[in-house]
Structures are given as C-alpha cells and as structure tokens.
Design a protein around this motif. Structure first.
Motif, PDB file in Angstrom:
ATOM      1  N   LEU A 284      -4.224   0.711  -0.804  1.00 51.97           N
ATOM      2  CA  LEU A 284      -3.601   2.031  -0.743  1.00 51.97           C
ATOM      3  C   LEU A 284      -3.637   2.601   0.663  1.00 51.97           C
ATOM      4  O   LEU A 284      -4.702   2.667   1.283  1.00 51.97           O
ATOM      5  CB  LEU A 284      -4.321   2.974  -1.717  1.00 51.97           C
ATOM      6  N   ARG A 285      -2.457   2.996   1.167  1.00 57.25           N
ATOM      7  CA  ARG A 285      -2.365   3.615   2.492  1.00 57.25           C
ATOM      8  C   ARG A 285      -1.848   5.039   2.411  1.00 57.25           C
ATOM      9  O   ARG A 285      -1.431   5.597   3.405  1.00 57.25           O
ATOM     10  CB  ARG A 285      -1.439   2.792   3.389  1.00 57.25           C
ATOM     11  N   LEU A 286      -1.864   5.625   1.224  1.00 61.87           N
ATOM     12  CA  LEU A 286      -1.370   6.989   1.045  1.00 61.87           C
ATOM     13  C   LEU A 286      -2.524   7.974   1.178  1.00 61.87           C
ATOM     14  O   LEU A 286      -3.607   7.740   0.647  1.00 61.87           O
ATOM     15  CB  LEU A 286      -0.702   7.130  -0.325  1.00 61.87           C
ATOM     16  N   ALA A 287      -2.281   9.074   1.851  1.00 59.35           N
ATOM     17  CA  ALA A 287      -3.323  10.064   2.121  1.00 59.35           C
ATOM     18  C   ALA A 287      -3.188  11.264   1.190  1.00 59.35           C
ATOM     19  O   ALA A 287      -2.120  11.506   0.619  1.00 59.35           O
ATOM     20  CB  ALA A 287      -3.213  10.531   3.570  1.00 59.35           C
ATOM     21  N   PRO A 288      -4.277  12.034   1.030  1.00 60.45           N
ATOM     22  CA  PRO A 288      -4.170  13.284   0.274  1.00 60.45           C
ATOM     23  C   PRO A 288      -3.060  14.164   0.857  1.00 60.45           C
ATOM     24  O   PRO A 288      -2.849  14.207   2.065  1.00 60.45           O
ATOM     25  CB  PRO A 288      -5.545  13.924   0.456  1.00 60.45           C
ATOM     26  N   GLY A 289      -2.341  14.823  -0.041  1.00 59.45           N
ATOM     27  CA  GLY A 289      -1.223  15.661   0.373  1.00 59.45           C
ATOM     28  C   GLY A 289       0.127  14.961   0.237  1.00 59.45           C
ATOM     29  O   GLY A 289       1.167  15.610   0.331  1.00 59.45           O
ATOM     30  N   THR A 290       0.113  13.644  -0.004  1.00 61.75           N
ATOM     31  CA  THR A 290       1.365  12.903  -0.159  1.00 61.75           C
ATOM     32  C   THR A 290       2.046  13.298  -1.467  1.00 61.75           C
ATOM     33  O   THR A 290       1.417  13.278  -2.523  1.00 61.75           O
ATOM     34  CB  THR A 290       1.112  11.380  -0.154  1.00 61.75           C
ATOM     35  N   LYS A 291       3.323  13.661  -1.392  1.00 61.21           N
ATOM     36  CA  LYS A 291       4.088  14.005  -2.592  1.00 61.21           C
ATOM     37  C   LYS A 291       4.549  12.714  -3.259  1.00 61.21           C
ATOM     38  O   LYS A 291       4.975  11.775  -2.590  1.00 61.21           O
ATOM     39  CB  LYS A 291       5.284  14.876  -2.231  1.00 61.21           C
TER      40      LYS A 291
ATOM     41  N   ALA B 227       2.373   4.468 -12.710  1.00 59.75           N
ATOM     42  CA  ALA B 227       2.659   4.066 -11.331  1.00 59.75           C
ATOM     43  C   ALA B 227       3.167   5.279 -10.558  1.00 59.75           C
ATOM     44  O   ALA B 227       3.838   6.149 -11.122  1.00 59.75           O
ATOM     45  CB  ALA B 227       3.709   2.964 -11.305  1.00 59.75           C
ATOM     46  N   TYR B 228       2.833   5.340  -9.280  1.00 55.31           N
ATOM     47  CA  TYR B 228       3.296   6.410  -8.402  1.00 55.31           C
ATOM     48  C   TYR B 228       3.728   5.814  -7.073  1.00 55.31           C
ATOM     49  O   TYR B 228       3.170   4.819  -6.618  1.00 55.31           O
ATOM     50  CB  TYR B 228       2.172   7.415  -8.116  1.00 55.31           C
TER      51      TYR B 228
ATOM     52  N   GLY C 163       0.797  -1.217   0.000  1.00 55.20           N
ATOM     53  CA  GLY C 163       0.000   0.000   0.000  1.00 55.20           C
ATOM     54  C   GLY C 163       0.830   1.266   0.000  1.00 55.20           C
ATOM     55  O   GLY C 163       0.300   2.363   0.166  1.00 55.20           O
ATOM     56  N   GLU C 164       2.156   1.146  -0.193  1.00 51.06           N
ATOM     57  CA  GLU C 164       3.038   2.305  -0.181  1.00 51.06           C
ATOM     58  C   GLU C 164       3.240   2.891  -1.572  1.00 51.06           C
ATOM     59  O   GLU C 164       3.989   3.856  -1.742  1.00 51.06           O
ATOM     60  CB  GLU C 164       4.390   1.916   0.398  1.00 51.06           C
ATOM     61  N   ALA C 165       2.625   2.308  -2.578  1.00 53.39           N
ATOM     62  CA  ALA C 165       2.691   2.794  -3.962  1.00 53.39           C
ATOM     63  C   ALA C 165       1.454   2.255  -4.670  1.00 53.39           C
ATOM     64  O   ALA C 165       0.749   1.392  -4.140  1.00 53.39           O
ATOM     65  CB  ALA C 165       3.952   2.295  -4.653  1.00 53.39           C
ATOM     66  N   PHE C 166       1.193   2.766  -5.865  1.00 55.84           N
ATOM     67  CA  PHE C 166       0.052   2.261  -6.625  1.00 55.84           C
ATOM     68  C   PHE C 166       0.315   2.412  -8.107  1.00 55.84           C
ATOM     69  O   PHE C 166       1.139   3.212  -8.538  1.00 55.84           O
ATOM     70  CB  PHE C 166      -1.250   2.973  -6.230  1.00 55.84           C
TER      71      PHE C 166
END
Length: 161
Positions: free
Chosen positions: A53-60, A113-114, A16-19
């Motif tokens: 996915l464990r990334l939140a809005p605002g993540t660069k 991919a990000y 969940g650290e990338a998608f």
C-alpha cells in the motif's frame, strides 16, 4: 478505465495504488459534526489487507465493491504483522437520511476493494441510436444476433457467394 474490471483492479493493487481486503471492524452508526455544526453520518470501517500500500491518510477513495456513489477517505494506515489495517471513513453514497441506507456501509467480514477517486469524469457521449452501426445496436424486436445480415462475413472479407 473500468474500475470494476478485476484485471484493472489487480494491476492497481499490485502497484500499491489500490487495496482489497476484509472488513475487520466497523462503526456503522458513527456521527460527525461539520464545521457548520451539523450532524452527518460518517461511518468508519477498518479493512485488513495483505496488499502493498502506497496510499496515505487523506486519500479520497471509490469502491467497485459498493453501490455507485460510494466514496470514502483514508483515516489511518497501520502495519500489523504481515498485513496492513486501513481505516476508512465513508463520506458519500449513503442516501440523504441521518442513518445510512442498508448495504451502503461496509459490513463486518465483507470483502471490499478501494482505489483512489479519479475525480470528476464526464458522462460518456454515445451516438444516437439511428447513427449506431448495426454491429453495435440491439433493437427491441431483435435483441440477439438475428440483426446480423446473412452476408456479414462477405461484407467484411470481400467474399462473394
């Protein structure tokens, strides 16, 4: 760490650290107004992913799927059935013009991919070419294995001819 390595990316995606996914919506000509009242390009793209996915809005973010220098930030994360819609805003890597250079903004139906931007990384410091061992050097006159000595195996294993 090589973020363009598919195995590294797969490891990050499974946790969940990338998608990665397909771009389902784009705003390639979107313009934003900065705090200093300047107009800057801030294209957006929505990526549909089935990755956890464990990334939140605002993540660069950075993307190994895009040209070097491409950076984005997560604007929103919305669940949709068995997938997730992630809207990203491109913040860098588009050139200096008011309109982004071609291929610097995610396109509709593009697989992309990000992963989180690891921040500043120093440039690797490689030794001078005259201090590089023959096992790692390539010279213009011998670009292949012809630079390997005949007795390379004997050197390494101690065998004598």
């Amino acid at each position: 760490m090589a973020f363009d390595d598919p195995f590294v990316l797969a490891d990050r995606r499974s946790g969940g650290e990338a998608f990665a996914g397909t771009v389902v919506e784009t705003e390639p000509n979107r313009i934003a107004i900065t705090a200093k009242n300047r107009r800057v390009p801030r294209p957006r793209a929505t990526v549909r992913t089935s990755d956890p996915l464990r990334l939140a809005p605002g993540t660069k973010l950075v993307s190994p799927s895009m040209p070097a220098g491409h950076k984005a930030v997560i604007v929103s994360v919305l669940p949709e059935d068995d997938a997730t819609l992630v809207t990203v805003e491109v913040t860098a890597g588009m050139g200096r013009a008011r309109t982004p250079r071609p291929d610097t903004v995610p396109a509709l139906d593009q697989h992309i991919a990000y992963l989180p931007d690891p921040g500043w990384r120093p440039k690797p410091n490689f030794p001078d070419s005259d201090r590089t061992p023959w096992t790692h050097s390539v010279t213009p006159d011998r670009p292949d294995d012809s630079g390997v000595p005949e007795d390379a195996a004997a050197e390494e294993w101690g065998h004598e001819n």
